[in-house]
Design an enzyme around this catalytic site. Structure first.
Site, PDB file in Angstrom:
ATOM      1  CB  CYS A   1       1.684   9.054   7.073  1.00 19.50           C
ATOM      2  SG  CYS A   1       2.802   8.412   8.076  1.00 19.50           S
ATOM      3  CG  HIS A   2      -0.216   7.034  13.567  1.00 19.02           C
ATOM      4  ND1 HIS A   2       0.658   7.484  14.466  1.00 19.02           N
ATOM      5  CD2 HIS A   2      -1.576   7.034  14.225  1.00 19.02           C
ATOM      6  CE1 HIS A   2       0.158   7.479  15.765  1.00 19.02           C
ATOM      7  NE2 HIS A   2      -1.291   7.123  15.493  1.00 19.02           N
ATOM      8  CB  THR A   3       4.087  10.628  11.102  1.00 23.52           C
ATOM      9  OG1 THR A   3       4.791   9.475  11.306  1.00 23.52           O
ATOM     10  CG2 THR A   3       5.116  11.824  11.634  1.00 23.52           C
TER      11      THR A   3
ATOM     12  CG  HIS B   1       4.850  12.957   5.695  1.00 20.39           C
ATOM     13  ND1 HIS B   1       3.987  13.186   6.848  1.00 20.39           N
ATOM     14  CD2 HIS B   1       5.401  11.662   6.015  1.00 20.39           C
ATOM     15  CE1 HIS B   1       3.742  11.935   7.236  1.00 20.39           C
ATOM     16  NE2 HIS B   1       4.492  11.045   6.803  1.00 20.39           N
ATOM     17  CD  GLU B   2       2.608   7.974   3.644  1.00 14.88           C
ATOM     18  OE1 GLU B   2       3.063   7.193   4.249  1.00 14.88           O
ATOM     19  OE2 GLU B   2       1.380   7.649   3.136  1.00 14.88           O
TER      20      GLU B   2
ATOM     21  CB  CYS C   1      23.010  16.590   1.463  1.00 13.84           C
ATOM     22  SG  CYS C   1      24.323  15.910   2.309  1.00 13.84           S
TER      23      CYS C   1
ATOM     24  CB  CYS D   1      26.834  14.664   5.035  1.00 11.83           C
ATOM     25  SG  CYS D   1      25.581  13.603   4.712  1.00 11.83           S
TER      26      CYS D   1
ATOM     27  CB  CYS E   1      24.764  11.427   1.779  1.00  9.34           C
ATOM     28  SG  CYS E   1      23.120  12.351   2.124  1.00  9.34           S
TER      29      CYS E   1
ATOM     30  CB  CYS F   1      21.007  13.149   5.113  1.00 12.86           C
ATOM     31  SG  CYS F   1      21.539  14.845   4.293  1.00 12.86           S
TER      32      CYS F   1
ATOM     33  NE  ARG G   1      20.367  12.299  10.989  1.00 13.68           N
ATOM     34  CZ  ARG G   1      21.380  12.195  11.655  1.00 13.68           C
ATOM     35  NH1 ARG G   1      21.144  12.011  12.976  1.00 13.68           N
ATOM     36  NH2 ARG G   1      22.527  11.644  11.264  1.00 13.68           N
TER      37      ARG G   1
ATOM     38  CB  CYS H   1       6.051   8.241   4.612  1.00 14.26           C
ATOM     39  SG  CYS H   1       6.262   8.296   6.313  1.00 14.26           S
TER      40      CYS H   1
ATOM     41  NE  ARG I   1      -0.015   5.584   4.483  1.00 13.07           N
ATOM     42  CZ  ARG I   1       0.373   5.365   5.910  1.00 13.07           C
ATOM     43  NH1 ARG I   1      -0.815   4.894   6.714  1.00 13.07           N
ATOM     44  NH2 ARG I   1       1.563   5.360   6.474  1.00 13.07           N
TER      45      ARG I   1
END
Length: 388
Positions: A47-49, A69-70, A108, A111, A114, A122, A126, A186, A381
């Protein structure tokens, strides 16, 4: 279960410093602690992130680090899935063998956010891009020769095994092919949810999408699923227009082709403005244009892109007084554990087309090729296959 409670040695792509090619290393992955799970990753996507924080432009640099993260893992050797390998104390809603999607933000379930039907922000889980350790004890679960290798957004999927908080994994249908649905963890879900959950275009409405990268194309796909009749793609790169037709775009506007502000161009095209707009660039000017191009009385603009930390949003107050609405969204307003399984089901029911987002695939050993492709702006992707 033979490895439960034990350190696992595996391959991981380590970023030793900003902007340098990733290095495939043997890392030690500690067992999960309380409320954590250890997951075997089978497929991950770039991902670009990941690239943005790997370049460390304008953020706090945290290195050495394992990005990613994907992703998805697996149940059996021949399954395309992501699997829970072992669980820590207190984990009850997932078990070894479950198929999951790791998510950069969590749920979670305890909270105020959530428990609210209106929020997915969250308090506990977060996204925190600066934190390179686990919440439970402030330590990394990755190491090389006793020295810590840091985590990224709680997932670090560029590793054959990773450890995450249980609130950051979504248990999904084990029949879903995770060499496909891993991309839903993502950007694709972010764009899709920005349209379906936040903009909520009525059937027959007109939608403008600013930025036709992966997130923008997913926003167009969401507008298509919602039943929009006109989907206008706005981008400075005309080479993206033809590809965008596959995602529902019916018309295109290149701001460089006009000698007036693009919001005026869109207003003229749509008899006063579009019904909905979704901004997916992070450019502050595009954000302002996306808001100012929606119709007075009922127009809704949704901001998805992340602007520069010093950017300022400026527009005349009359744009609000004339009953235009401006909204922001995070991960498409999806609650990861609650909602992501349903997004996967959209794919399984053939209501959501995922394959068209996947344009390249490389083996894990060639992960740097995925970075090269993104740097060149080629494809949407790229799937990284953890096993040959």
């Amino acid at each position: 279960m033979a490895t439960a409670g034990k350190v696992i040695k595996c391959k991981a792509a380590v970023a030793w410093e900003a902007g340098k090619p990733l290095s495939i290393e043997e890392v030690e992955v500690a067992p999960p602690q309380a409320m954590e799970v250890r997951v075997k990753i089978l497929f991950t996507s770039l991902c670009h992130t990941d690239v943005y924080f790997w370049e460390a432009k304008g953020q706090t640099p945290v290195f050495p680090r394992i990005f990613g993260h994907e992703a998805g893992g697996r149940l059996k050797i021949l399954d395309f899935a992501s699997i829970i390998e072992s669980v820590g104390e207190g984990v009850t809603d997932v078990a070894p063998g479950d198929h999951v999607l790791p998510v950069f933000t969590g749920e979670c379930k305890e909270c105020a956010h959530c428990k609210s039907a209106e929020s997915n922000m969250c308090d506990l889980l977060r996204i925190n891009t600066d934190r390179g350790v686990m919440i439970a004890d402030g330590k990394s679960r990755f190491s090389i020769n006793g020295k810590p290798i840091y985590h990224f957004v709680g997932t670090s999927t560029f590793s054959e095994y990773t450890v995450m908080h249980v609130g950051c994994v979504a248990k999904i249908n084990p029949q879903a092919p995770l060499d496909k649905v891993c991309v839903l963890s993502c950007g694709i879900s972010t764009g899709l949810g920005a349209s379906i959950n936040v903009a909520k275009p009525p059937k027959g409405s007109t939608v403008a999408v600013f930025g036709l990268g992966a997130v923008g194309l997913a926003a167009a796909e969401g507008a298509r699923i919602a039943g929009a009749s006109r989907i206008i793609g706005v981008d400075l790169n005309p080479s993206r227009f033809e590809e965008a037709r596959k995602f529902g775009c019916t018309e295109f506007v290149n701001p460089k082709d006009h000698n007036k502000p693009v919001q005026e161009v869109l207003a003229e095209m749509t008899n006063g403005g579009v019904d909905r707009s979704v901004e997916c660039t992070g450019n502050i000017n595009a954000m302002i244009q996306a808001f100012e191009c929606v119709h007075d009385g009922w127009g809704v603009a949704v901001l998805v892109g992340v602007p520069h930390k010093d950017a300022e949003f400026k527009t005349h107050p009359m744009n609000f007084l004339n009953e235009r609405t401006l909204k922001g969204t995070f991960f498409g307003n999806y609650k990861p554990r609650t909602d992501l399984p349903n997004v996967v089901e959209l794919y399984m029911k053939k209501e959501l087309e995922v394959e068209k987002f996947i344009t390249h695939s490389v083996p894990f050993a060639e992960i740097n090729k995925a970075f090269d492709l993104m740097a060149k702006g080629e494809g949407i992707r790229c799937i990284i296959r953890m096993e040959n």
